[in-house]
Design a protein around this motif. Structure first.
Motif, short mmCIF file in Angstrom:
data_model
loop_
_atom_site.label_atom_id
_atom_site.label_comp_id
_atom_site.label_asym_id
_atom_site.label_seq_id
_atom_site.Cartn_x
_atom_site.Cartn_y
_atom_site.Cartn_z
N TYR A 106 0.83 -1.20 0.00
CA TYR A 106 0.00 0.00 0.00
C TYR A 106 0.87 1.26 0.00
O TYR A 106 0.55 2.25 -0.67
N ARG A 107 1.94 1.23 0.74
CA ARG A 107 2.84 2.38 0.83
C ARG A 107 3.41 2.75 -0.54
O ARG A 107 3.56 3.94 -0.86
N GLN A 108 3.72 1.74 -1.35
CA GLN A 108 4.28 2.00 -2.68
C GLN A 108 3.29 2.75 -3.56
O GLN A 108 3.68 3.54 -4.42
N LEU A 109 2.00 2.50 -3.34
CA LEU A 109 0.98 3.20 -4.10
C LEU A 109 0.77 4.62 -3.59
O LEU A 109 0.75 5.58 -4.36
N TYR A 110 0.63 4.75 -2.27
CA TYR A 110 0.23 6.04 -1.71
C TYR A 110 1.38 7.03 -1.55
O TYR A 110 1.15 8.23 -1.47
N THR A 111 2.62 6.54 -1.49
CA THR A 111 3.76 7.45 -1.45
C THR A 111 4.56 7.41 -2.74
O THR A 111 5.49 8.19 -2.91
N GLY A 112 4.20 6.49 -3.62
CA GLY A 112 4.89 6.38 -4.90
C GLY A 112 3.92 6.57 -6.04
O GLY A 112 3.32 7.63 -6.19
N ASN A 113 3.74 5.53 -6.84
CA ASN A 113 2.79 5.61 -7.95
C ASN A 113 2.42 4.20 -8.40
O ASN A 113 2.89 3.20 -7.82
N ALA A 114 1.60 4.11 -9.42
CA ALA A 114 1.07 2.82 -9.88
C ALA A 114 2.18 1.87 -10.36
O ALA A 114 2.11 0.66 -10.14
N ILE A 115 3.19 2.42 -11.01
CA ILE A 115 4.25 1.57 -11.54
C ILE A 115 5.11 0.99 -10.42
O ILE A 115 5.44 -0.20 -10.41
#
Length: 220
Positions: free
Chosen positions: A119-128
């Motif tokens: 989840y962190r990768q999505l909310y602090t990063g992006n879809a890729i």
């Protein structure tokens, strides 16, 4: 020659990745010596994991404008529902795992942290970046399924688990996902490339810890 994303990430994850193949959970599952209570504990934690894994497919798909990535995520979500989640429901029935048992089983630190990482990768990063964090689960399971496919477990439910990851269709889908992420890797900044690799490596480490969590029946 410049290496692509999956080559770089795989090489950086070599130790936890290959240690998974020799973890007692896997070797005893294949030999039939794995205690069924350990397998049940794994299934209960994996239920929580897969529930959120499927939700992440949907959330990541909603967050991207890249049609190829969006279509891939939606297809993976549908495949998960018709395949792995359906098989898990069969396992639960075979082992008499009730809804009450599911409700009363605490989620372990490893399962909680692994899901939180994605989840962190999505909310602090992006879809890729988030998609990169999800690849190790599917890819590693496919490789383990293929590795065990000709060894045969004497325990039918363990063999069913192996069979579900060793099909030609599963392998073809992993190749498609790898190729897609390799292309997307080339389209992002160097900073995001580093984040993709880091997300993949952490997920690979968490995969190994998931076997250990199940085998030791980890508690808070």
């Amino acid at each position: 020659m410049t290496k692509n994303f999956t080559e770089i990430a795989y090489n950086k994850s070599f130790e936890p990745w290959h240690n998974s193949f020799t973890h007692p959970f896997i070797t005893e599952l294949q030999s039939g010596r794995l205690n069924m209570d350990i397998f049940k504990y794994y299934l209960l934690q994996d239920r929580y994991y897969l529930e959120h894994f499927n939700k992440l497919y949907e959330l990541i798909a909603q967050s991207t404008d890249n049609k190829e990535l969006k279509d891939s995520l939606i297809a993976n979500s549908l495949d998960l529902g018709a395949g792995e989640l359906a098989i898990r429901n069969t396992f639960f029935k075979e082992l008499n795992i009730t809804s009450e048992e599911i409700k009363n089983t605490p989620i372990t630190p490893t399962a909680y942290n692994y899901v939180s990482h994605m989840y962190r990768q999505l909310y602090t990063g992006n879809a890729i970046i988030a998609s990169a964090s999800m690849l190790p689960c599917e890819w590693l399971y496919q490789e383990i399924g293929e590795y065990l496919s000709d060894k045969m477990s004497p325990v039918p439910i363990y063999q069913s688990w192996i069979d579900s990851y060793s099909t030609k269709e599963v392998k073809e889908n992993i190749i498609k996902q790898r190729n897609l992420l390799d292309r997307l890797y080339e389209s992002v900044s160097v900073k995001d490339q580093e984040k993709m690799i880091n997300a993949f490596v952490i997920s690979s480490q968490m995969e190994y810890r998931f076997w250990e969590m199940s085998y030791t029946k980890e508690k808070w």
